[in-house]
Scaffold this active site. Structure first.
Site, PDB file in Angstrom:
ATOM      1  N   SER A  84     -24.518  70.768 -55.645  1.00  0.00           N
ATOM      2  CA  SER A  84     -25.965  70.797 -55.910  1.00  0.00           C
ATOM      3  C   SER A  84     -26.573  69.569 -55.259  1.00  0.00           C
ATOM      4  O   SER A  84     -25.867  68.564 -55.040  1.00  0.00           O
ATOM      5  CB  SER A  84     -26.199  70.741 -57.421  1.00  0.00           C
ATOM      6  OG  SER A  84     -27.561  70.492 -57.710  1.00  0.00           O
ATOM      7  N   TYR A 104     -24.641  67.135 -66.006  1.00  0.00           N
ATOM      8  CA  TYR A 104     -24.662  68.148 -64.938  1.00  0.00           C
ATOM      9  C   TYR A 104     -24.611  67.480 -63.567  1.00  0.00           C
ATOM     10  O   TYR A 104     -23.770  67.838 -62.729  1.00  0.00           O
ATOM     11  CB  TYR A 104     -25.922  69.025 -65.052  1.00  0.00           C
ATOM     12  CG  TYR A 104     -26.022  70.012 -63.909  1.00  0.00           C
ATOM     13  CD1 TYR A 104     -25.173  71.118 -63.847  1.00  0.00           C
ATOM     14  CD2 TYR A 104     -26.942  69.840 -62.871  1.00  0.00           C
ATOM     15  CE1 TYR A 104     -25.240  72.017 -62.792  1.00  0.00           C
ATOM     16  CE2 TYR A 104     -27.013  70.731 -61.815  1.00  0.00           C
ATOM     17  CZ  TYR A 104     -26.156  71.817 -61.778  1.00  0.00           C
ATOM     18  OH  TYR A 104     -26.214  72.707 -60.720  1.00  0.00           O
TER      19      TYR A 104
HETATM   20  N1  LIG Z   1     -30.113  77.747 -59.448  1.00  0.00           N
HETATM   21  C1  LIG Z   1     -30.205  76.491 -59.109  1.00  0.00           C
HETATM   22  O1  LIG Z   1     -31.291  75.894 -59.108  1.00  0.00           O
HETATM   23  C2  LIG Z   1     -28.969  75.751 -58.637  1.00  0.00           C
HETATM   24  C3  LIG Z   1     -29.150  74.608 -57.854  1.00  0.00           C
HETATM   25  C4  LIG Z   1     -28.033  73.914 -57.412  1.00  0.00           C
HETATM   26  C5  LIG Z   1     -26.770  74.350 -57.747  1.00  0.00           C
HETATM   27  N2  LIG Z   1     -26.623  75.461 -58.521  1.00  0.00           N
HETATM   28  C6  LIG Z   1     -25.254  75.865 -58.848  1.00  0.00           C
HETATM   29  O2  LIG Z   1     -25.058  77.166 -58.343  1.00  0.00           O
HETATM   30  C7  LIG Z   1     -24.006  77.812 -59.067  1.00  0.00           C
HETATM   31  C8  LIG Z   1     -24.460  79.208 -59.421  1.00  0.00           C
HETATM   32  O3  LIG Z   1     -25.567  79.140 -60.302  1.00  0.00           O
HETATM   33  P1  LIG Z   1     -26.773  80.160 -60.190  1.00  0.00           P
HETATM   34  O4  LIG Z   1     -27.965  79.403 -59.781  1.00  0.00           O
HETATM   35  O5  LIG Z   1     -26.367  81.330 -59.418  1.00  0.00           O
HETATM   36  O6  LIG Z   1     -26.971  80.486 -61.739  1.00  0.00           O
HETATM   37  P2  LIG Z   1     -26.695  81.801 -62.556  1.00  0.00           P
HETATM   38  O7  LIG Z   1     -27.502  82.918 -62.016  1.00  0.00           O
HETATM   39  O8  LIG Z   1     -26.887  81.404 -63.984  1.00  0.00           O
HETATM   40  O9  LIG Z   1     -25.149  82.113 -62.279  1.00  0.00           O
HETATM   41  C9  LIG Z   1     -24.121  81.407 -62.911  1.00  0.00           C
HETATM   42  C10 LIG Z   1     -22.854  82.232 -62.812  1.00  0.00           C
HETATM   43  O10 LIG Z   1     -21.786  81.513 -63.441  1.00  0.00           O
HETATM   44  C11 LIG Z   1     -21.105  82.405 -64.322  1.00  0.00           C
HETATM   45  N3  LIG Z   1     -20.532  81.693 -65.454  1.00  0.00           N
HETATM   46  C12 LIG Z   1     -21.173  80.902 -66.348  1.00  0.00           C
HETATM   47  N4  LIG Z   1     -20.318  80.479 -67.291  1.00  0.00           N
HETATM   48  C13 LIG Z   1     -19.097  81.032 -66.983  1.00  0.00           C
HETATM   49  C14 LIG Z   1     -17.810  80.975 -67.578  1.00  0.00           C
HETATM   50  N5  LIG Z   1     -17.591  80.249 -68.699  1.00  0.00           N
HETATM   51  N6  LIG Z   1     -16.794  81.656 -67.000  1.00  0.00           N
HETATM   52  C15 LIG Z   1     -17.009  82.395 -65.884  1.00  0.00           C
HETATM   53  N7  LIG Z   1     -18.203  82.480 -65.270  1.00  0.00           N
HETATM   54  C16 LIG Z   1     -19.237  81.799 -65.816  1.00  0.00           C
HETATM   55  C17 LIG Z   1     -22.193  83.373 -64.802  1.00  0.00           C
HETATM   56  O11 LIG Z   1     -21.600  84.593 -65.212  1.00  0.00           O
HETATM   57  P3  LIG Z   1     -21.400  85.085 -66.721  1.00  0.00           P
HETATM   58  O12 LIG Z   1     -22.534  84.568 -67.532  1.00  0.00           O
HETATM   59  O13 LIG Z   1     -21.366  86.573 -66.568  1.00  0.00           O
HETATM   60  O14 LIG Z   1     -20.068  84.528 -67.122  1.00  0.00           O
HETATM   61  C18 LIG Z   1     -22.965  83.573 -63.515  1.00  0.00           C
HETATM   62  O15 LIG Z   1     -22.359  84.573 -62.742  1.00  0.00           O
HETATM   63  C19 LIG Z   1     -23.726  76.922 -60.275  1.00  0.00           C
HETATM   64  O16 LIG Z   1     -22.554  76.182 -60.028  1.00  0.00           O
HETATM   65  C20 LIG Z   1     -24.929  75.996 -60.326  1.00  0.00           C
HETATM   66  O17 LIG Z   1     -24.601  74.757 -60.890  1.00  0.00           O
HETATM   67  C21 LIG Z   1     -27.688  76.174 -58.960  1.00  0.00           C
END
Ligand SMILES: NC(=O)c1ccc[n+]([C@@H]2O[C@H](COP(=O)([O-])OP(=O)(O)OC[C@H]3O[C@@H](n4cnc5c(N)ncnc54)[C@H](OP(=O)(O)O)[C@@H]3O)[C@@H](O)[C@H]2O)c1
Length: 253
Positions: free
Chosen positions: A136, A149
């Site tokens: 991130s 985080y």
């Molecule tokens: N969106 C942003 O602004 C942003 C910015 C920078 C970095 N990121 C990073 O990008 C990555 C993806 O996030 P996203 O933005 O796509 O958010 P998201 O839509 O909330 O996706 C998160 C994913 O992680 C899975 N997950 C959560 N807890 C889990 C667990 N205990 N075991 C297995 N899977 C789990 C969720 O699936 P289930 O709930 O079905 O398990 C979901 O598929 C993360 O690492 C986040 O830190 C996001």
């Protein structure tokens, strides 16, 4: 030997878009999708055009559930062309406000599960394989109010870059993806308000664009992928201006 990709966090957001774009752009026999919500991944599997979608329901914050993936790898011995570690979450709130359990859960998923997946998948990778770690832009700077985080993402960023050097002579690429705010379910989980802080909303980008850039950067064997001019500038600023000065300029919570 079948050629596969493994994507964690495949039920939504960036992980889901990685599955879609890997299916479109590469010749893969299977894409293994891992997250807790199986129904969402089953729908995604049905929508794939070229590869077979394989759904693995697992809570990756639990060591024994990671074993489901390891056992399947040991049984089927595929060649893994891509590992995308996208499963992760963040919680907004100060260290004292947030409960200890949910902060330790962040460490379990964002750090420990990502490390364990990388370690266990590596024996099935070879020259040309790619590891794509979702860090991130929070990795660039300590973030009060998003403290644990941003610290977990600093770990992912440093771990991935050092691993890339360690694996260079094996021809395995490692990319640290460092997005700013992305339109996904992330902020529903991160904040009780279900949305990012106002100044972060202004920089929100689309998940599919971040993923397309990451796949391009991975093909070019880059070590970092930072989508968009704003986040590129943020990275430069965080390297040249003392952190204590930047931290004073923003309203963090
Ligand atoms: N969106 C942003 O602004 C942003 C910015 C920078 C970095 N990121 C990073 O990008 C990555 C993806 O996030 P996203 O933005 O796509 O958010 P998201 O839509 O909330 O996706 C998160 C994913 O992680 C899975 N997950 C959560 N807890 C889990 C667990 N205990 N075991 C297995 N899977 C789990 C969720 O699936 P289930 O709930 O079905 O398990 C979901 O598929 C993360 O690492 C986040 O830190 C996001």
């Amino acid at each position: 030997m079948k050629k596969i990709a493994i994507v964690t966090g495949a039920s939504s957001g960036l992980g889901k878009d990685f599955v879609r774009q890997l299916d479109r752009k590469y010749e893969l026999d299977e894409i293994w999708m891992i997250a807790r919500r199986k129904e969402k991944m089953k729908k995604l599997a049905h929508s794939l055009k070229n590869s077979k979608g394989v759904v693995i329901g697992a809570d990756l914050s639990r060591r024994e559930e990671i074993n489901k993936v390891i056992n399947k790898l040991n049984d089927e011995k595929p060649r893994v062309l891509f590992l995308v570690n996208s499963a992760g979450f963040g919680k907004i709130g100060s260290f004292i406000e947030l409960g200890l359990d949910e902060q330790l859960d962040m460490i379990d998923l964002n750090i420990k599960a990502l490390t364990a997946m990388t370690y266990n998948v590596l024996p099935y990778m070879s020259k040309g394989s790619k590891i794509i770690q979702i860090a991130s832009s929070a990795a660039f700077l300590p973030q009060p109010g998003f403290n644990i985080y941003s610290a977990t993402k600093a770990y992912v960023f440093h771990f991935s870059k050092a691993l890339g050097i360690e694996l260079k002579n094996k021809g395995i690429g490692v990319l640290a993806v460092c997005p700013g705010p992305v339109k996904t379910e992330f902020f529903k989980v991160a904040s009780s308000k279900g949305k990012p802080l106002d100044w972060k909303s202004k920089f929100m980008v689309q998940s599919k664009d971040v993923v397309a850039q990451a796949l391009k950067d991975s093909e070019q064997n880059k070590m970092e992928s930072v989508y968009g001019v704003t986040m590129k500038l943020f990275k430069i600023v965080s390297r040249i201006i003392p952190h204590r000065m930047i931290l004073k300029m923003f309203k963090w919570n």
